[in-house]
Enzyme design. Structure first.
Site, PDB file in Angstrom:
ATOM      1  N   ASP A 137      51.581  14.311  56.836  1.00  0.00           N
ATOM      2  CA  ASP A 137      51.544  14.304  55.370  1.00  0.00           C
ATOM      3  C   ASP A 137      50.488  13.331  54.851  1.00  0.00           C
ATOM      4  O   ASP A 137      50.130  13.377  53.667  1.00  0.00           O
ATOM      5  CB  ASP A 137      52.907  13.837  54.822  1.00  0.00           C
ATOM      6  CG  ASP A 137      53.724  14.964  54.236  1.00  0.00           C
ATOM      7  OD1 ASP A 137      53.140  15.990  53.845  1.00  0.00           O
ATOM      8  OD2 ASP A 137      54.960  14.801  54.167  1.00  0.00           O
ATOM      9  N   GLN A 184      60.590  15.482  53.990  1.00  0.00           N
ATOM     10  CA  GLN A 184      60.410  16.135  52.693  1.00  0.00           C
ATOM     11  C   GLN A 184      60.869  15.216  51.553  1.00  0.00           C
ATOM     12  O   GLN A 184      61.950  14.622  51.613  1.00  0.00           O
ATOM     13  CB  GLN A 184      61.191  17.457  52.672  1.00  0.00           C
ATOM     14  CG  GLN A 184      60.973  18.311  51.448  1.00  0.00           C
ATOM     15  CD  GLN A 184      59.556  18.864  51.329  1.00  0.00           C
ATOM     16  OE1 GLN A 184      58.826  18.991  52.309  1.00  0.00           O
ATOM     17  NE2 GLN A 184      59.152  19.188  50.121  1.00  0.00           N
ATOM     18  N   LYS A 216      56.926  26.384  54.792  1.00  0.00           N
ATOM     19  CA  LYS A 216      56.200  25.715  55.879  1.00  0.00           C
ATOM     20  C   LYS A 216      56.583  26.337  57.219  1.00  0.00           C
ATOM     21  O   LYS A 216      55.725  26.577  58.069  1.00  0.00           O
ATOM     22  CB  LYS A 216      56.518  24.214  55.889  1.00  0.00           C
ATOM     23  CG  LYS A 216      55.870  23.451  54.751  1.00  0.00           C
ATOM     24  CD  LYS A 216      56.358  22.011  54.689  1.00  0.00           C
ATOM     25  CE  LYS A 216      55.878  21.347  53.408  1.00  0.00           C
ATOM     26  NZ  LYS A 216      56.455  20.038  53.150  1.00  0.00           N
TER      27      LYS A 216
HETATM   28  N1  GUN Z   1      57.500  17.254  48.307  1.00  0.00           N
HETATM   29  C1  GUN Z   1      56.607  17.970  47.574  1.00  0.00           C
HETATM   30  N2  GUN Z   1      55.435  18.074  48.227  1.00  0.00           N
HETATM   31  C2  GUN Z   1      55.578  17.413  49.393  1.00  0.00           C
HETATM   32  C3  GUN Z   1      54.716  17.190  50.502  1.00  0.00           C
HETATM   33  O1  GUN Z   1      53.547  17.594  50.546  1.00  0.00           O
HETATM   34  N3  GUN Z   1      55.237  16.462  51.524  1.00  0.00           N
HETATM   35  C4  GUN Z   1      56.499  15.967  51.494  1.00  0.00           C
HETATM   36  N4  GUN Z   1      56.923  15.257  52.549  1.00  0.00           N
HETATM   37  N5  GUN Z   1      57.335  16.168  50.480  1.00  0.00           N
HETATM   38  C5  GUN Z   1      56.869  16.890  49.438  1.00  0.00           C
END
Ligand code: GUN
Length: 293
Positions: free
Chosen positions: A119, A96, A52
């Site tokens: 998200d 996350q 990211k």
């Molecule tokens: N863990 C795996 N995919 C994601 C996501 O898209 N967002 C978040 N916050 N955690 C994740």
């Protein structure tokens, strides 16, 4: 059969975002700013957050990562969320997942200010999506919508069958495809672990979205000729043919299903690359205050 090239579509989206960010900066505005909070040392989470950060850098979005050790308490994490909620320099942030077991994920997600929840996990964003209001839509469902839209696939009046009812993919996707919009206006059927005669249902699908979490669950005999197949699954299996010793497969048996359908997403290179592109799209929308007006 035509491949839906998620890698190329995601690259197009990143280029569009890059141009928009450059235009914002030229106009004297701040670049969008995305923050990520990561707790503990889950290797997959660190890899994902690093990707990211790299994607943000590539398009000119500022990114900050708040790394905290696995013993961080729930109270401390709530304080971090409050800090990010109140920091006007940060347009959007994510926490996350998964979080360590002693932390209540639901409580943390519900503490995020919905207007910064890029998200799209907060119940307010999910509720707004259900009501057809502008909302942050989570990365995988938004990525699927973009793939369908940018490939020019007609969805109106089609029967869309969704395999899986998870909060993150199956449920939001089923709502989005039934919504009065484009893509949308489908008749949607959701199948899950308790569905009987699943093949009878999948054979009716004009659009089949596989998010069931089982490697190669969807076989050719389950797919109607010329259906559109979207494979959300991603599984690592051992392989003697690759240097790494593994290869990635989806929820769809690609080799046989691809011969029967009109469009299909490959694994890897289909839905996967779209998720980070979707997060960047949401961050840009947050910075432009497009969702909560
Ligand atoms: N863990 C795996 N995919 C994601 C996501 O898209 N967002 C978040 N916050 N955690 C994740």
């Amino acid at each position: 059969m035509k491949l839906i090239d998620g890698k190329a579509i995601a690259a197009d989206i990143r280029n569009e975002i890059k141009a928009e960010v450059a235009a914002m900066i030229d106009a004297g505005r701040d670049a969008p700013h995305l923050a990520a909070v990561i707790v503990g040392d889950n290797p997959a989470s660190h890899t994902y957050v690093n990707s990211k950060e790299n994607a943000c850098r590539e398009v000119g979005i500022v990114s900050s990562v708040y790394r905290h050790d696995k013993d961080t308490s729930e109270k401390e994490l709530l304080e971090i969320v409050d800090f990010l909620n109140n920091d006007d320099d940060i347009d959007g942030f994510i926490v996350q997942l998964p979080l360590p077991e002693h932390i209540d994920e639901k409580m943390i997600i519900e503490r995020i200010r919905p207007s910064k929840d890029v998200d799209g996990f907060h119940p307010v964003n999910i509720g707004r999506m259900v009501q057809g209001k502008s909302a942050f839509i989570s990365a995988t469902p938004l990525g699927i919508l973009e793939l369908v839209k940018r490939t020019g696939i007609e969805t109106e009046g089609k029967h869309c069958v969704v395999l899986g009812r998870s909060n993150i993919v199956g449920t939001p996707v089923s709502i989005l495809f039934s919504r009065k919009s484009n893509p949308g206006n489908c008749t949607v059927t959701v199948c899950h672990s308790r569905t009987q005669n699943i093949k009878d249902i999948t054979l009716q699908a004009d659009i089949l979205i596989a998010a069931i979490g089982q490697p190669e669950f969807v076989t050719a005999d389950m797919v109607k000729k010329d259906a559109v197949v979207i494979d959300v699954g991603i599984h690592r299996i051992p392989s003697e043919k690759t240097k790494s010793g593994f290869r990635l497969i989806g929820d769809v048996k690609f080799e046989e299903v691809s011969k029967k359908c009109s469009f299909i997403t490959p694994v890897p290179g289909g839905v996967g690359p779209m998720t980070i592109a979707s997060l960047l799209m949401n961050t840009l929308k947050a910075a432009k205050k497009e969702i909560y007006v």
